[in-house]
Structure formats: structure tokens, C-alpha cells
Enzyme design. Structure first.
Site, PDB file in Angstrom:
ATOM      1  N   CYS A   1      55.387  60.485  42.132  1.00  0.00           N
ATOM      2  CA  CYS A   1      55.317  60.186  43.014  1.00  0.00           C
ATOM      3  C   CYS A   1      55.433  59.171  43.669  1.00  0.00           C
ATOM      4  O   CYS A   1      56.687  59.163  44.112  1.00  0.00           O
ATOM      5  CB  CYS A   1      53.020  60.092  42.474  1.00  0.00           C
ATOM      6  SG  CYS A   1      52.693  60.045  44.620  1.00  0.00           S
ATOM      7  N   GLN A   2      55.013  58.119  44.358  1.00  0.00           N
ATOM      8  CA  GLN A   2      55.598  56.832  44.486  1.00  0.00           C
ATOM      9  C   GLN A   2      56.447  56.691  43.567  1.00  0.00           C
ATOM     10  O   GLN A   2      57.747  55.444  44.213  1.00  0.00           O
ATOM     11  CB  GLN A   2      54.083  55.742  45.195  1.00  0.00           C
ATOM     12  CG  GLN A   2      54.725  54.883  45.517  1.00  0.00           C
ATOM     13  CD  GLN A   2      54.292  53.079  45.881  1.00  0.00           C
ATOM     14  OE1 GLN A   2      53.264  53.181  44.748  1.00  0.00           O
ATOM     15  NE2 GLN A   2      54.329  52.637  46.756  1.00  0.00           N
TER      16      GLN A   2
END
Lengths: 332, 278
Positions: free
Chosen positions: A126-127
Site C-alpha cells: 500500500c503506502q
């Protein structure tokens, strides 16, 4: 059994079952960086793989269930797995930027795992995937391969509700008002994307599993993880939201981090990209934009049915993604 | 389980007991539950379903609409009022301006604020801060009310959708409140997903977030004045300390890097038996 008694039994039993463990696979901390601990899993054989998780939640979603643990699966597949486990930020981190995360924590971890001149494989979630890609673009020689799981690259796809909502927000004022942005603020934003499901229905389902300790335990583990969210260092969050969510600069190569222009076309390492078809946090199109942004063809993409968390805990992911990924990594 | 869900398999009190337990569970969640307008809204709908049930879609949806309107009214009632702000401002003024430890002066400052008088005299900076807070508070109240109207409109539309479904879909188990509730949640989520894509909703959410930030920023200097006056750590002083620490950390990092480079250069020269140039 009457409904009220069933729910009462579930709530009572759930209380008895708490606290629930965060992870299932044993690890040891082998070194620390300014903002993280480097955990080592397994017996040390095989090529090193560095996992970079998102700053927004805790990484133990990758190891929350013994039967469906991403970390255990990769260890069992013969990889030497390391996790950069971000610490809970304190108020003195409020000025820390993404440059610090790349130039200090990730750089120190990859240095630590570079053996005989061979850098580690890097896997970003994700991030954390955005950080991994940015690092690989800034320091192409420092990674052997890059794997991204549910990682946004194009933040301006038409179905990206999070980006749409973030676009008008005055994030500089928010950060000025809060310093580090409280976890509860971000949680409110995330849960507001599915409010009726998360507030209206989720807890009623407990009545259905009142007599199933294992199901209750898994529910509680996920419940713990959902709201075990670190505060976000103000400057880093502002940079991430403004440069990526509002200005889409990962895709346009108009951002400089750790003293380098972040241009995805500069990534030399092979890239494995897995994303979820029905992800309401990172739309599939946002993640799929990675392929065309690369300047080479050693790129493999897999789209998995299901949502964001399914990438880590669904049987489909453990059947289709991780065995394929392990084989792909061993070939490189 | 499905059979147990039937309202008619036991006393009606069981349904109410279940509802009460669920509500208590939300309360136990504290901020995650009670503080959320979403939780309050679903609680309102749940409550409507939990009332004595008639197998009449129109009656049910009428009750749901009344409950939602009540929810909107209740939420508005719990919003802080201007009277609350006035009292808070006067209290802050008392603490922050001890030299003006006189209720007449404090209230006079506030009257000036209410009349939008020019900022004059020794307390003019405080007057400016009070006025900024008053404006920020009004902006936040307006933005919050507009945002709650958005949620209320979504709730109304979800009830319309439920009524439509009840009229046309004979397979729904109308005797099962939980099935009805789940159906409403699904319809509401669909309505919400449609609405969240609109510029109107994004603007309303941003307005409430941004005005909240502005309110915090306007309130902080007044709170800092109080804490400073009491000799306690304030956000203002912590910010200064953190900024100083950050400058030291960056300087330390730069110095360490320079020393490492210097050391590497020296080692390189030693390795090549070059004379070390100090």
C-alpha cells in the site's frame, strides 16, 4: 437460542478472549533505524526480502492468521524475510519527511541486507509500496527486485474516492492544527468510505459466531488491527497527501525525495505488482498504472478478485499470489 | 440461526434486549461508536425497526423517516452553542489576561467582539484572537450542519429505496427485523457510494474538515495564553522546543555525514599510502 442471549454470549466470550495476539510468526529484531525496528523471520537461508509496510496501519495484518500469513508463506517458500516495522511516532517526529524515511530508514535497512554487493528484494505494501517504488527510483542500484501489493501509482483515477475526498482538503491547516495527525482522524476518513458496513453491520455479525471461539478470535484480531493505527508524522503526511494524492506526482515524475527526482522510469529492477479488483481504498486502475510507467518489460502484474484486505488474508491470495511471487523472486 | 432471528419465535422483549445490547456495545466503543454520526444514524434506524412491528411497508418507512428526522434534530441539539462559546471565551479571557482580572473587562472585551469594534488598547491582540475564534466557530458550525444535512439526505433516500424494495420484492423476510436492517444497510451503502462521488459531498466533507482545522488553529493561541499565564507547558512552547530539536537533529546528521566522508577519504588515502592532508 434467542438473539439477545446469543449476542450477549458473544460479547462475554469476546471479552474473555481478549487480549488477542498481534502476529503469529516468531521474529527477532536484528537492527534499528531512526523510525523502525528491522524484524527477521525464519532461519536466514535464501535471498533477503525486505518488507516495507504502510505508515498508516501496523504490519501484523501480514501475519495475523497462522494459516494465512503472508510472512510465514514467504518464509516457507525459502525467502529470508525482514520487516521494517515502523514505530509509533511521538510528537518530535512531526517535522520528519518522506525524505527521511527513504534516505534514513529504508536506505539503512537495504544497506544492512546488502550481501556481497547483492542488494535485497524489496516488497512494499500500500503506502509502503509507494515508498518502495520511490526508493527504487531514487536508488536503482540498491534493490534487487521491487514487489508492490495494493499500491497506488495513479492517484487521479476516476474511481479513487479517497483521492477525490482529499483533493479539496486544506492539509497544511490540518497538520498545523494537529502536529502529528491523530490516528483517529485518518480512521474516521477510512471508515467514512464504508460507514454502514463498518458501523451498522459489522458488530451485529458477532451474534452469528457466538459459539465459535476461533471465529471470534479472528474477528478480535482484525478488530484490534483496524484501530491499531499510529498517529501520522505531520510533515510526512502532508507531503504524501499533497504531492501524491492531490498533485499525482508519482506518475508525473515531478517530485524530489532524498535529493533525487522520483521517476518510475528510472527503476531498473524487475517489478511484480499485485492488486485487488474491488479495492475501495486503492482502485485496481490506480495500481495497474505502474506497468506503463516503467521503462522496462520485466514486469508482472496480477489482479486478484476481492478487496484491499483480501490481498493479505484471503484464501485466493494465498493460493494465487504468494506462491507465484515466491517463484518469481527465486528466479531473480 | 436464521430461524432464531425471527421476531415471532420468542417474546418481543427479546428484540428490544438485543437492540439494547447492541447500543451498549456501541457505547463501549466510545469514540468509534457514539462520537460518529454514522453510528448514531444506524442506531436511530435500528431503534425504529425495534419498535412494535406492523407488516406494513409504508408504516415502517414512515417510522424510519420520523426516526431519522429525530436523529437530525438530536445531532443539532448536541452541537455546541454560541452561548457555550461566549462563556468559554470569557473564561479564557479571565485566565489569559490576569492583569485584567475583572469580569467587567473580560466581558467588555467580548462585547467589543460581538459588536465588531476596532481592536484598541493593551488587549487588542487578545481581542483579535477572540474574534478569529468566533468567526472560526461560526464557520465550523455551518459546515458541520451542512455535512449532517448531506448524511440526512442520504438516509432519507435510503429509506425511499427500502420502501420501494418492500413494495416490489416479496422475497424479503419482513417479519425478521435483522434482515430488514441488513437490507436497509445495503441500500444505504449503495446510496452513499453514489453520493460520495459527487462534488457536493466532497465539498461538504472538505468544508467540515477545513473549518475544524481553522477552529483548532484559532482556539490554540487562546489556550496557549492560558497555559502560559498559569506557568504550564503550552503547545506554543512545545512547538518551539520541537523545532529546535529538529534543527539540532538535522545539524547532527549533516555533521555525522561530513565526518564519515572525511573518514572515508582518510582511509582511502591511507590505503593508497598517500600523505594525509590535514
Amino acid at each position: 437460542m434467542a438473539l439477545s442471549r446469543q449476542l450477549e454470549q458473544a460479547l462475554t466470550r469476546a471479552r474473555d478472549l481478549q487480549p488477542v495476539p498481534a502476529g503469529t510468526t516468531a521474529s527477532e529484531v536484528v537492527t534499528t533505524t531512526p523510525r523502525a525496528r528491522l524484524h527477521h523471520y525464519g532461519n536466514g537461508d535464501g535471498p533477503p526480502l525486505l518488507i516495507i509496510y504502510s505508515l498508516v496501519n501496523r504490519a501484523y495484518i501480514l501475519d495475523i492468521n497462522a494459516k494465512r500469513s503472508v510472512i510465514a508463506t514467504l518464509v516457507a517458500a525459502g525467502l529470508d524475510v525482514y520487516l521494517l516495522d515502523w514505530l509509533y511516532p511521538d510528537s518530535t517526529w512531526r517535522f520528519d519527511t518522506l525524505d527521511d524515511y527513504l534516505g534514513e530508514d529504508i536506505a539503512e535497512a537495504t544497506d544492512y541486507l546488502t550481501r556481497d554487493g547483492q542488494p535485497p528484494h524489496v516488497l512494499g505494501v500500500c503506502q509502503g509500496g509507494v515508498l518502495a517504488l520511490s526508493f527504487a527510483a531514487a536508488f536503482p542500484e540498491a534493490v534487487r527486485t521491487v514487489t508492490t501489493l495494493v499500491t497506488p501509482v495513479d492517484f487521479h483515477t476516476s474511481d479513487d474516492q479517497l483521492a477525490r475526498l482529499a483533493r479539496r482538503m486544506d492539509l497544511a491547516s490540518l497538520v498545523a492544527a494537529t502536529g502529528n495527525v491523530p490516528a483517529a482522524t485518518l480512521n474516521a476518513l477510512f471508515t467514512s468510505l464504508k460507514p454502514f458496513q463498518l458501523y451498522g453491520q459489522r458488530y451485529l455479525g458477532l451474534a452469528d459466531i457466538a459459539n465459535d471461539d476461533q471465529a471470534l478470535t479472528e474477528f478480535l484480531k482484525l478488530e484490534r488491527w483496524m484501530y491499531d493505527s499510529p498517529d501520522q508524522p505531520g510533515a510526512a503526511l502532508l507531503q504524501f497527501a499533497r504531492e501524491f494524492y492531490q498533485r499525482n506526482r508519482l506518475l508525473t515524475a515531478e517530485i524530489e525525495l532524498a535529493g533525487r527526482i522520483i521517476d518510475l522510469a528510472a527503476i531498473r529492477a524487475p517489478v511484480f505488482n499485485a492488486y485487488a479488483r474491488d479495492d475501495h481504498l486503492v482502485p485496481a486502475a490506480a495500481a495497474a498504472a505502474l506497468g506503463p510507467a516503467l521503462a522496462h518489460d520485466d514486469y508482472k502484474a496480477i489482479e486478484l478478485p476481492g478487496g484491499h484486505l483480501g490481498m493479505f488474508i484471503s484464501s485466493a491470495a494465498h493460493r494465487e499470489i504468494y506462491p507465484t511471487l515466491a517463484g518469481w523472486l527465486h528466479e531473480r | 440461526m436464521a430461524q432464531d432471528d425471527q421476531r415471532n419465535d420468542g417474546p418481543d422483549a427479546d428484540w428490544q434486549a438485543w437492540f439494547d445490547l447492541w447500543r451498549d456495545g456501541l457505547a463501549a466503543m466510545g469514540g468509534a461508536g457514539r462520537a460518529s454520526p454514522w453510528a448514531a444514524l444506524t442506531e436511530a434506524v435500528w431503534s425504529a425497526l425495534g419498535d412494535e412491528f406492523e407488516n406494513d411497508p409504508a408504516a415502517l418507512t414512515d417510522r424510519l423517516r420520523r426516526q431519522c428526522r429525530q436523529w437530525r434534530h438530536d445531532v443539532r441539539q448536541t452541537m455546541p452553542s454560541s452561548a457555550w462559546l461566549m462563556q468559554t471565551l470569557i473564561t479564557l479571557t479571565h485566565v489569559a489576561t490576569p492583569q485584567a482580572d475583572d469580569s467587567g473587562i473580560a466581558q467588555g472585551l467580548f462585547r467589543d467582539l460581538a459588536g465588531r469594534m476596532p481592536h484598541l488598547g493593551p488587549w487588542q491582540h487578545h481581542q483579535a484572537r477572540l474574534e478569529a475564534l468566533d468567526t472560526a466557530f461560526e464557520n465550523y458550525q455551518q459546515a458541520l450542519a451542512a455535512y449532517l444535512d448531506e448524511i440526512g439526505a442520504i438516509a432519507e433516500r435510503s429509506i425511499d429505496a427500502l420502501e420501494e424494495t418492500l413494495v416490489h420484492d416479496s422475497e424479503i423476510n419482513r417479519a425478521n427485523p435483522r434482515a430488514m436492517y441488513d437490507q436497509w444497510c445495503r441500500l444505504a451503502e449503495q446510496e452513499y457510494e453514489r453520493h460520495i462521488s459527487s462534488d457536493q459531498y466532497a465539498a461538504a466533507l472538505s468544508a467540515v474538515t477545513n473549518s475544524w482545522s481553522e477552529l483548532q488553529l484559532a482556539a490554540q493561541p487562546l489556550i496557549d495564553d492560558c497555559l502560559d499565564a498559569l506557568g504550564m507547558p503550552s503547545r506554543r512552547r512545545l512547538d518551539e522546543t520541537q523545532a529546535a530539536l529538529e534543527r539540532l537533529r538535522r545539524q547532527h546528521k549533516a555533521d555525522t555525514q561530513a565526518l564519515r566522508e572525511r573518514l572515508a577519504a582518510l582511509e582511502s588515502r591511507l590505503h593508497h599510502d598517500d600523505p594525509v592532508d590535514d
